[in-house]
Design an enzyme around this catalytic site. Structure first.
Site, PDB file in Angstrom:
ATOM      1  N   GLN A  73       7.493   1.616  43.004  1.00 14.72           N
ATOM      2  CA  GLN A  73       7.394   0.577  41.983  1.00 14.72           C
ATOM      3  C   GLN A  73       5.930   0.312  41.630  1.00 14.72           C
ATOM      4  OE1 GLN A  73      10.014  -0.244  40.509  1.00 14.72           O
ATOM      5  NE2 GLN A  73      10.132  -2.382  39.860  1.00 14.72           N
ATOM      6  N   PHE A 107       0.847  -1.185   0.000  1.00 14.31           N
ATOM      7  CA  PHE A 107       0.000   0.000   0.000  1.00 14.31           C
ATOM      8  C   PHE A 107       0.885   1.237   0.000  1.00 14.31           C
ATOM      9  CE2 PHE A 107      -2.377   3.320   2.244  1.00 14.31           C
ATOM     10  CZ  PHE A 107      -3.569   3.323   1.527  1.00 14.31           C
ATOM     11  N   ARG A 118       4.818   3.124  39.461  1.00 13.44           N
ATOM     12  CA  ARG A 118       5.393   3.047  38.113  1.00 13.44           C
ATOM     13  C   ARG A 118       4.649   2.024  37.255  1.00 13.44           C
ATOM     14  NH1 ARG A 118      11.632   1.826  39.256  1.00 13.44           N
ATOM     15  NH2 ARG A 118      12.122   2.649  37.195  1.00 13.44           N
ATOM     16  N   GLU A 149       1.316   5.265   9.537  1.00 12.65           N
ATOM     17  CA  GLU A 149      -0.133   5.480   9.449  1.00 12.65           C
ATOM     18  C   GLU A 149      -0.527   6.844  10.022  1.00 12.65           C
ATOM     19  OE1 GLU A 149      -2.581   3.628   8.076  1.00 12.65           O
ATOM     20  OE2 GLU A 149      -1.189   2.099   7.350  1.00 12.65           O
ATOM     21  N   LEU A 203       1.038   5.181  -0.105  1.00 11.28           N
ATOM     22  CA  LEU A 203       0.435   6.502   0.024  1.00 11.28           C
ATOM     23  C   LEU A 203       1.515   7.561   0.276  1.00 11.28           C
ATOM     24  CD1 LEU A 203      -2.027   8.392   0.330  1.00 11.28           C
ATOM     25  CD2 LEU A 203      -2.115   7.725   2.745  1.00 11.28           C
ATOM     26  N   THR A 204       2.307   7.366   1.322  1.00 12.16           N
ATOM     27  CA  THR A 204       3.316   8.353   1.726  1.00 12.16           C
ATOM     28  C   THR A 204       4.359   8.595   0.639  1.00 12.16           C
ATOM     29  OG1 THR A 204       3.061   7.775   4.048  1.00 12.16           O
ATOM     30  CG2 THR A 204       5.133   8.807   3.419  1.00 12.16           C
ATOM     31  N   GLY A 243       3.733  13.182   3.909  1.00 13.74           N
ATOM     32  CA  GLY A 243       3.173  12.000   4.555  1.00 13.74           C
ATOM     33  C   GLY A 243       1.771  12.298   5.040  1.00 13.74           C
ATOM     34  N   SER A 244       1.673  13.003   6.169  1.00 15.52           N
ATOM     35  CA  SER A 244       0.355  13.309   6.736  1.00 15.52           C
ATOM     36  C   SER A 244      -0.453  14.237   5.834  1.00 15.52           C
ATOM     37  CB  SER A 244       0.524  13.940   8.121  1.00 15.52           C
ATOM     38  OG  SER A 244       1.162  13.035   8.996  1.00 15.52           O
TER      39      SER A 244
END
Length: 728
Positions: A385, A188, A388, A485, A190-191, A196-197
């Site tokens: 922890q 595929f 986190r 994407e 596109l870019t 790109g975007s």
């Protein structure tokens, strides 16, 4: 719907299914998991080994198998198990302890892709029609194991074919069949190198030649080269290429998809007029051959155009069943959102693996203890922890459940699109909402996975830096999710644009309609903005319903704040581009973020209310509260600035987060057990289910190739005299 009107883009078995049941009810009713169901699943969900983690598992208040059956269903679990068992049984899928060469990684990914196709890893459309959950199961089964071969497989046999199904017509089905029969390999494109975007800025053209009934493909310069195309570097024979369709009158009709032969399927040599190659080594996922491609007056037939949404007639005039270009664009966006929906699930998978490794390790690793005592505590006993790790356990559950829902939505949309079950307006509305949701869920989940994986790496201390722990590989492979994407920071702006488009109607008191209900509460924006956050206890501060109300207010506040800024900038004389550009940081990006965080939390809360087992439901409610509070805490500034939070509310929220982490500590190991893949798939010496961390470390270190051998360049290490040479 009569089967006779279905397009042959569907398989025969799919058509038979639809003839029997033309309207598949959605969503499917989720059956309650029972203790009997749990015992029935023992063959694929066996008991964990007895070892250092056993005392932690005995503390859990819920049955992990029931929890798993509440999240998934039996069909999905058995499918995932079958795929993983196949991987473990085949030597081809056994991981190398050391890094392979660039070429070896490429070759191995291709061989694995072919083996996956032979085994039958692709879920047929008829199976997805009957159970849309299977789309999420397929994604988890493949992407939990090996990103390289999974992406190649997905591009070759899923995305390529699905784009043709969604945007092509009867005459294009031959390419789907050829792909299924492994006669061709697709990709595929596109870019481009320089765009790109910003798809509208792309330069590749397809000019229609009326006389010869052909499109002439051209790349004006290297900036227009299609780039970063997965599968294109070394293996693709065909590509779905997005190019500007130029009609014979010279008019630019915008980007349209074309199916283009790139290489000969027998010799793998590129066709004249096509320059195609590999872009080279990357940070991670080097088994996937990303490539570039340029065209030099390359001619393809008129039928190369995937013409469901736009076509040229015999006279070269442009025609489309959807007159409004914006609606036509919206319909195509829905079809192209599958990649972002998939990445949302991939990010969840990566986070699940990392948090499993770090949590199991933290439950075994002991450090320090009370003064004047030789006793050491497991590091998970320490507040820091817990703070986190445990919020990322909650995030893993929220993202997994959201992806299962979102994959069902997308599967239904895609199949309805192929079958023709939607009007143009309905398809456009659903497509735009799917695009808006995926444009925010993909960034939020991949960013959270990025941060969470790094936290997990650090939480494992120095051992976490060892390749055998697996976290480094997970981190490098997830990193790409933040970019492809759609680069995350740019992609979230698509969501804010969609939300801002509602404001003129809302200001007039008109109702808005979002097919999947993700923004329907905006109809009450004025009432919501007048509300205040009133809580009287720490418990109430982290109640999920209270948190959801806070999120609704925050979305409405950010929407109005962003909209008011755009109006002010417009009144100051700025053009539309500058208005949008100057409203991103602290406004539009935050709007998109809080919108999808609310959507994810709301879907998880709705899911949790439907869980029948009380013990599972209570733990899930704590996870919902923790994730909602932990995510909302990051927006304290706006909550206070807008006047929704006052006084000690923020402190109560923070205290609630700490308390929830502590309350969930006894559940932590069993919570990650529920989401964890088998040891072979997880492939981590620190994260094995037996908890024998140090024995597993010793085995990995001692068995690493060359670990105990003298290097062949040992002479460069030592200092020796020439007369001692004979002694060595």
């Amino acid at each position: 719907m009569r089967v006779s009107v279905l397009r042959p883009l569907l398989s025969l078995s799919t058509r038979r299914l639809l003839a029997w049941s033309p309207h598949v009810p959605r969503p499917l009713i989720r059956m309650a998991a029972t203790t009997a169901d749990s015992r029935k699943m023992m063959d694929i969900l066996p008991d964990f080994p007895v070892g250092p983690l056993t005392p932690w598992r005995q503390q859990a208040s819920f049955d992990w198998r029931l929890m798993k059956l509440s999240i998934y269903d039996e069909e999905s679990l058995r499918y995932i198990h079958d795929i993983w068992s196949f991987f473990e049984s085949e030597k081809l899928f056994h991981m190398s302890p050391s890094t392979l060469s660039f070429d070896e990684q490429r070759h191995l990914a291709l061989k694995r892709m072919k083996a996956m196709k032979t085994f039958g890893c692709m879920v047929p459309m008829e199976r997805i029609l009957a159970n849309p959950k299977m789309l999420s199961a397929w994604c988890e089964a493949l992407f939990t194991y090996d990103i390289d071969s999974a992406i190649k497989f997905s591009l070759s046999y899923s995305m390529f074919a699905n784009v043709i199904r969604n945007l092509g017509t009867d005459k294009h089905y031959k390419y789907v069949e050829q792909s299924e029969n492994e006669e061709i390999i697709g990709c595929f494109a596109l870019t481009e190198v320089a765009h790109g975007s910003n798809a509208k800025g792309m330069k590749t053209t397809a000019t229609y030649d009326v006389k010869n009934k052909q499109f002439v493909m051209n790349s004006p310069n290297f900036e227009a080269a299609k780039c970063w195309v997965g599968n294109l570097g070394q293996s693709a024979t065909h590509a779905v290429v997005y190019a500007k369709l130029i009609t014979s009158d010279g008019k630019d009709q915008g980007l349209h998809p074309f199916i283009i032969p790139v290489r000969c399927s027998k010799s793998l040599r590129p066709f004249p007029g096509v320059i195609v190659g590999d872009i080279g080594e990357k940070i991670g996922a080097n088994g996937l051959d990303n490539g570039f491609m340029m065209f030099n007056s390359y001619r393809v037939s008129k039928d190369a155009l995937l013409n469901k949404l736009g076509d040229v007639d015999e006279d070269g005039k442009y025609v489309s069943p959807i007159r409004d270009p914006n609606k036509r664009f919206g319909a195509s966006l829905g079809a192209l959102s599958g990649g972002r929906v998939q990445i949302t699930g991939m990010a969840a998978t990566n986070l699940q693996k990392a948090i499993t490794i770090a949590t199991r390790y933290s439950a075994v690793r002991k450090q320090f203890g009370p003064e004047n005592s030789s006793e050491e505590f497991a590091v998970i006993e320490y507040q820091q922890q817990q703070f986190r790790l445990i919020p990322y356990i909650a995030a893993s559950y929220i993202y997994r459940v959201f992806h299962i829902w979102f994959a069902e939505v997308y599967a239904s949309f895609a199949t309805d699109s192929v079958i023709g079950n939607m009007s143009g307006d309905e398809k456009a509305a659903k497509g735009l909402e799917i695009h808006a949701l995926s444009s925010a869920s993909k960034p939020i989940s991949s960013w959270a996975a990025r941060d969470g994986i790094q936290v997990c790496r650090e939480a494992c201390g120095g051992h976490g830096y060892l390749q055998a722990t697996g976290i480094g590989k997970i981190r490098n492979e997830n990193d790409a999710n933040c970019t492809y994407e759609g680069e995350n920071s740019l992609l979230v702006q698509q969501t804010s644009n969609w939300l801002l488009s509602f404001m003129s109607n809302l200001e007039k008191g008109n109702k808005i309609n979002t097919p999947y209900n993700s923004a329907s509460y905006l109809n009450d924006i004025n009432t919501i903005l007048k509300s205040k956050h009133k809580i009287s206890s720490l418990q109430e501060a982290v109640d999920t319903k209270v948190l959801l109300s806070a999120y609704k207010w925050l979305v409405c506040y950010m929407l109005k704040l962003t909209y008011d800024k755009t109006k002010r900038l417009s009144k100051e004389g700025l053009d539309s581009f500058s208005v949008r550009n100057d409203s991103q940081a602290y406004h539009a990006v935050t709007l998109s973020t809080v919108f999808v965080e609310h959507a994810m939390l709301e879907k998880f809360y709705e899911f949790t209310l439907g869980v029948q087992d009380r013990n599972c439901r209570e733990v899930l409610m704590k996870l919902a509260s923790l994730h909602g509070a932990w995510s909302l805490e990051k927006h304290l500034a706006n909550l206070y600035m807008g006047g929704y939070f006052t006084g000690e509310t923020g402190q109560l929220l923070r205290d609630g987060i700490i308390n929830l982490c502590k309350a969930l500590k006894p559940e932590a190991v069993t919570l990650v057990d529920t989401l964890a893949p088998p040891d072979f798939i997880l492939n981590s010496v620190l994260g094995k289910s037996d908890g024998n961390v140090y024995q597993n470390l010793q085995s990995a270190i001692f068995s690493y190739p060359g670990a105990l051998a003298r290097p062949n360049w040992w002479r460069d290490v030592v200092k020796w005299e020439s007369n001692e040479k004979s002694k060595l």
